[in-house]
Write an enzyme that holds these catalytic residues in place. Structure first.
Site, PDB file in Angstrom:
ATOM      1  N   SER A 143       5.354  -4.048   0.471  1.00 23.08           N
ATOM      2  CA  SER A 143       5.355  -5.013  -0.899  1.00 23.08           C
ATOM      3  C   SER A 143       5.946  -6.438  -0.572  1.00 23.08           C
ATOM      4  O   SER A 143       6.669  -6.524   0.291  1.00 23.08           O
ATOM      5  CB  SER A 143       6.301  -4.386  -1.950  1.00 23.08           C
ATOM      6  OG  SER A 143       6.326  -5.137  -2.959  1.00 23.08           O
TER       7      SER A 143
ATOM      8  N   TYR B 148      14.336  -1.022  -4.497  1.00 26.60           N
ATOM      9  CA  TYR B 148      13.127  -0.969  -4.030  1.00 26.60           C
ATOM     10  C   TYR B 148      12.777  -2.125  -3.047  1.00 26.60           C
ATOM     11  O   TYR B 148      11.979  -2.013  -2.046  1.00 26.60           O
ATOM     12  CB  TYR B 148      12.146  -1.517  -5.345  1.00 26.60           C
ATOM     13  CG  TYR B 148      10.640  -1.277  -4.840  1.00 26.60           C
ATOM     14  CD1 TYR B 148      10.030  -0.132  -4.830  1.00 26.60           C
ATOM     15  CD2 TYR B 148       9.954  -2.430  -4.887  1.00 26.60           C
ATOM     16  CE1 TYR B 148       8.876  -0.034  -4.530  1.00 26.60           C
ATOM     17  CE2 TYR B 148       8.626  -2.374  -4.668  1.00 26.60           C
ATOM     18  CZ  TYR B 148       7.874  -1.207  -4.362  1.00 26.60           C
ATOM     19  OH  TYR B 148       6.421  -1.404  -4.089  1.00 26.60           O
TER      20      TYR B 148
END
Length: 251
Positions: free
Chosen positions: A142, A157
């Site tokens: 990401s 995350y």
């Protein structure tokens, strides 16, 4: 170019969202696909879509945080197809909880899914690739693994995806002379099951402010990146961290 006919691809987290899109993108190029996820009923729906493209599809119920289930999935794929050529480590998720309030069990849960799960799949499916001297591993990271985000508290995350990025680099180095490439794809914000219409609407202002293209990604805009990294023609591409972010990381 980028014909994947005769290849067997494994996509984790393939029951919905980006995982489903990745499975369909590889199938359109001719790959047979094994789709892994915890929810078997969702996998069955995706399998029908994949098979409608004229290739074989094997749905496998698998929790990638459980090593035994990953090993069983490897055997199921080998029993069905005889080999593995492509692995897309897509299974993942996160939560929005400030660092100082984040329960330790939630921290461990996110890292287990995003980082440990990718490691387990890479290790056990990778052994098959290494034995035959050919493979393509694509880890879905990401843009939040490359930098922080002031608008949302995503410490677990972001930490996990940062780990995925450097795990990709190290694995690529270790396997560089053994025929297996390892690369990572770093998307920005795309609609998904977790990022539903309401969530995407609530995040729209800061996504537009952060992205050079002033919008989130659209369905299908990751397909070309996945196919490129999965293709035999990308044989000299390894340890690459490919962003598909509408210019987010350039701003």
């Amino acid at each position: 170019m980028f014909d994947l006919t005769g290849n067997v691809a494994v996509v984790t987290g393939a029951s919905v969202g980006l995982g489903r899109q990745f499975a369909l993108a590889l199938a359109r190029q001719g790959a047979d696909v094994a789709i892994l996820a915890r929810r078997k009923e969702k996998l069955a729906e995706v399998a029908k879509e994949v098979e409608a493209l004229g290739v074989r599809c094997l749905p496998v119920g698998c929790d990638v945080t459980d090593v035994a289930q990953v090993q069983n999935a490897v055997q199921a794929v080998l029993d069905a197809f005889g080999t593995v050529d492509i692995l897309v480590n897509n299974a993942g998720g996160g939560s929005c909880i400030p660092l100082e309030e984040l329960p330790e069990e939630e921290w461990r849960k996110v890292l287990s899914l995003d980082l440990d799960g990718s490691f387990y799949c890479m290790k056990h499916f990778g052994k098959v690739m290494l034995e035959k001297g050919y493979g393509r591993v694509i880890n879905i990271a990401s843009i939040l693994g490359k930098g922080g985000l002031k608008e949302l508290p995503v410490i677990a995350y972001a930490s996990a995806k940062g780990g995925v990025i450097n795990m990709t680099r190290q694995a690529a180095i270790e396997w560089a002379t053994r025929g297996v490439t390892v690369n990572a794809l770093c998307p920005s914000f795309f609609a998904s099951e977790s990022n539903g219409p309401e969530a995407m609407e609530s995040m729209n202002d800061f996504i537009c402010n952060r992205s050079a293209m002033c919008r989130p990604g659209k369905e299908g805009e990751l397909d070309s990146s996945i196919v490129f990294l999965a293709a035999r023609e990308s044989s000299y591409v390894t340890a690459a961290i490919l962003t598909c972010d509408g210019g987010w990381t350039a701003v």
